[in-house]
Design an enzyme around this catalytic site. Structure first.
Site, short mmCIF file in Angstrom:
data_model
loop_
_atom_site.label_atom_id
_atom_site.label_comp_id
_atom_site.label_asym_id
_atom_site.label_seq_id
_atom_site.Cartn_x
_atom_site.Cartn_y
_atom_site.Cartn_z
N TRP A 1 0.84 -1.20 0.00
CA TRP A 1 0.00 0.00 0.00
C TRP A 1 0.88 1.25 0.00
O TRP A 1 0.61 2.23 -0.70
CB TRP A 1 -0.90 0.03 1.24
CG TRP A 1 -2.22 -0.65 1.07
CD1 TRP A 1 -2.64 -1.80 1.65
CD2 TRP A 1 -3.32 -0.21 0.26
NE1 TRP A 1 -3.92 -2.11 1.26
CE2 TRP A 1 -4.36 -1.14 0.40
CE3 TRP A 1 -3.51 0.91 -0.57
CZ2 TRP A 1 -5.58 -1.02 -0.26
CZ3 TRP A 1 -4.73 1.03 -1.24
CH2 TRP A 1 -5.75 0.08 -1.08
N TRP B 1 -18.29 20.31 2.01
CA TRP B 1 -17.70 20.07 3.33
C TRP B 1 -18.18 21.12 4.33
O TRP B 1 -18.35 22.28 3.98
CB TRP B 1 -16.18 20.10 3.25
CG TRP B 1 -15.56 19.07 2.35
CD1 TRP B 1 -14.93 19.31 1.16
CD2 TRP B 1 -15.50 17.66 2.55
NE1 TRP B 1 -14.48 18.13 0.61
CE2 TRP B 1 -14.80 17.11 1.44
CE3 TRP B 1 -15.95 16.81 3.55
CZ2 TRP B 1 -14.56 15.73 1.31
CZ3 TRP B 1 -15.70 15.44 3.42
CH2 TRP B 1 -15.02 14.93 2.33
N ASN C 1 -2.31 2.10 12.84
CA ASN C 1 -2.94 2.27 11.54
C ASN C 1 -4.46 2.09 11.59
O ASN C 1 -5.20 2.81 10.91
CB ASN C 1 -2.35 1.30 10.52
CG ASN C 1 -2.87 1.53 9.12
OD1 ASN C 1 -2.77 2.63 8.59
ND2 ASN C 1 -3.46 0.51 8.51
N TRP D 1 -5.70 9.39 3.70
CA TRP D 1 -6.80 10.32 3.96
C TRP D 1 -7.84 10.29 2.85
O TRP D 1 -9.04 10.33 3.11
CB TRP D 1 -6.27 11.73 4.19
CG TRP D 1 -5.95 11.95 5.63
CD1 TRP D 1 -4.74 11.83 6.25
CD2 TRP D 1 -6.90 12.25 6.67
NE1 TRP D 1 -4.87 12.04 7.60
CE2 TRP D 1 -6.18 12.30 7.88
CE3 TRP D 1 -8.27 12.48 6.69
CZ2 TRP D 1 -6.80 12.58 9.11
CZ3 TRP D 1 -8.89 12.75 7.91
CH2 TRP D 1 -8.16 12.80 9.09
#
Length: 244
Positions: free
Chosen positions: A54, A83, A118, A159
């Protein structure tokens, strides 16, 4: 997160003092395998290798898509997401005062140590972007400022994965419930008790979502957002964005 079960190699990987290739070859040698396909499925080794991949994937991704360095969504169809601007909620998230134990424990760990497990990174990121509907770039910036293993590509990729604006690894309707995540990955509350000492006396079930009286006795706040209602709001907002 309550178990010391990670390699703790993310800081030297981010700094470049150890290479991903070195980690991979050492892992394969330790396991006595010559090919990745031989790694035992669902083992700690195969999971760690997955995480290394990843990391490499996000590095290639940011090289191939320079706009990611400019704070833009990987998937432009989400550019119109409305947002929310909520500085009070954002500050509560940053400081670990959301009233959601796993979120607060993780954010306090970050503030105190510059590191976070994580699994917790995924939970707090999804809480900010989905339950609070706050722009993922606020979270990305906060992590880059405080993580000792901060890596531009990996941080951005993580993110955007959580915010569902990235490579579609997490569709917008996949929204973690932080309470059930906490109960699943910290069943005895060891992680919560370490970082939320005010809740240390609660039983293993209640500590993940303390009842009102327990919150009052511990001087621990109510949750700043209703998890179910905010989940439904996020799904509705993303659906409308996709439809155009």
């Amino acid at each position: 997160p309550g178990t010391a079960g990670t390699s703790q190699l993310s800081p030297p990987l981010a700094a470049g003092s150890i290479s991903l290739r070195q980690c991979l070859l050492t892992a394969m040698e330790a396991a006595g395998i010559a090919r990745l396909a031989e790694a035992p499925k669902k083992s700690g080794l195969s999971k760690w290798i997955d995480e290394l991949i990843w990391r490499e994937f996000y590095r290639h991704l940011i090289v191939a898509n320079p706009r990611l360095c400019m704070g833009r969504n990987y998937n432009p169809k989400y550019d119109t997401i409305p947002w929310r601007e909520d500085p009070v909620a954002l500050a509560a998230w940053r400081e670990g005062h959301t009233g959601v134990p796993i979120i607060d424990a993780a954010m306090r760990q970050l503030a105190a140590t510059g590191w976070m497990h994580n699994r917790c990174r995924m939970i707090v990121a999804m809480f900010l972007t989905k339950n609070l509907l706050i722009d993922w770039r606020h979270g990305e910036r906060h992590f880059m400022r405080h993580l000792v293993d901060a890596d531009r590509a990996n941080n951005n990729g993580g993110w955007q994965w959580a915010a569902s604006t990235g490579t579609d690894a997490a569709p917008y309707f996949r929204i973690f419930n932080p309470v059930s995540q906490s109960a699943k990955f910290d069943p005895e509350g060891a992680y919560l008790r370490e970082w939320l000492p005010e809740l240390a006396d609660l039983d293993d079930k209640s500590i993940h979502d303390p009842p009102p009286m327990a919150r009052t006795a511990a001087d621990y706040p109510e949750a700043i957002v209703d998890l179910r209602a905010s989940r439904e709001r996020a799904i509705r907002v993303f659906q409308e964005c996709v439809k155009g």
